[in-house]
Design an enzyme around this catalytic site. Structure first.
Site, PDB file in Angstrom:
ATOM      1  CB  CYS A 113      -0.995  -0.023   1.151  1.00 42.28           C
ATOM      2  SG  CYS A 113      -2.368   1.148   0.905  1.00 42.28           S
ATOM      3  CG  HIS A 221      -3.709  -3.497   2.989  1.00 39.93           C
ATOM      4  ND1 HIS A 221      -2.899  -2.986   3.974  1.00 39.93           N
ATOM      5  CD2 HIS A 221      -4.173  -2.431   2.288  1.00 39.93           C
ATOM      6  CE1 HIS A 221      -2.888  -1.663   3.897  1.00 39.93           C
ATOM      7  NE2 HIS A 221      -3.650  -1.312   2.874  1.00 39.93           N
ATOM      8  CD  GLU A 223      -1.485  -5.805   5.509  1.00 39.72           C
ATOM      9  OE1 GLU A 223      -1.854  -4.660   5.844  1.00 39.72           O
ATOM     10  OE2 GLU A 223      -1.144  -6.091   4.344  1.00 39.72           O
TER      11      GLU A 223
END
Length: 257
Positions: A113, A221, A223
């Site tokens: 990001c 994202h 994660e």
């Protein structure tokens, strides 16, 4: 020997709107520890506390995380204005030269990001201040309400360059991702290769051409749900493998446990 150490670039925050802290999302640490199989170390991104050289010596790789503040437009030749949002000049002062140093040394990093945008700016590129205001573009911003599952839900496809680095890693030419960003790449930096785009043409996956190390960065994202998502898991696994390879090159006699 201990697992490789991944420096997770943190952000500034406030507890109860008054107590200043350095912070990082637990999802980032979890992905680094459980998927990349490395030791997560939160880095307070401020040159008052450390130098780039010290960071390069202490860490074996870096996770350039997302964050609400944007890269300051002066870093790519634009004037500051309210449309660019808020800034973190201390983080700019750490991450931009850090990216360039890692590219030169072959030390691995993974950009997410804002980190994706930092890689582009560090290599001389520029950013659009607000993607959704461009003709034909969709709203890539985080949904204003909803559960974590709804906020990080897969919202659009990313089309990858056939046979490219990302397509080989994911084993597909098209993947589904979440989207939680307002800015995006305008002009790619020198050696920045765009290998993934959203349906509206917004760049979503890049790497630095001819860099000797791992330089992948994504606008989404990964994660979130990294241990089970079919796109996130191979990305963090490859990042961990690159950190282990860096340790092996740095210390040929060392054995990573």
């Amino acid at each position: 020997m201990a697992r490789p150490v991944i420096g997770i670039i943190g952000n500034r925050g406030l507890i109860n709107n008054r107590y200043p802290v350095h912070e990082g999302g637990q999802m980032n640490s979890c992905a680094v520890a459980h998927v990349a199989d490395c030791i997560p170390m939160l880095i307070p991104a401020d040159p008052d506390y450390m130098s780039i050289g010290e960071l390069l010596d202490v860490c074996d790789g870096f996770l350039l995380t997302g964050g609400r503040p944007n890269v300051h437009p002066s870093e790519y030749g634009e004037e500051e204005s309210p449309i660019y949002g808020t800034f973190d000049r201390a983080r700019d002062a750490i991450t931009l030269p850090l990216v360039r140093a890692c590219v030169e040394r072959g030390q691995p990093f993974l950009g997410i990001c804002r980190g994706f945008q930092e890689v582009n700016v560090a290599m001389g590129g520029s950013l659009h201040p607000e993607i959704r205001e461009l003709p034909g573009r969709m709203n890539h911003r985080m949904p204003p309400d909803g559960t974590m599952e709804e906020v990080f839900a897969l919202r659009h496809k990313v089309t990858l360059t056939p046979g490219g680095q990302f397509a080989r890693l994911f084993g597909a030419d098209e993947v589904m991702t979440n989207t939680l960003h307002g800015q995006g790449i305008h002009r790619p930096g020198a050696r920045v290769v765009i290998e993934g785009t959203a349906p509206d043409g917004t760049p979503e996956a890049i790497y630095v051409k001819d860099a000797p190390g791992f330089t992948m960065a994504v606008q989404w994202h990964p994660e979130w749900n990294a241990d089970s998502d079919p796109v996130s898991r191979p990305l963090f696994t490859a990042f961990g493998d690159a950190a282990r390879a860096w340790v092996a090159r740095k210390c040929p006699s060392a054995r990573v446990a």
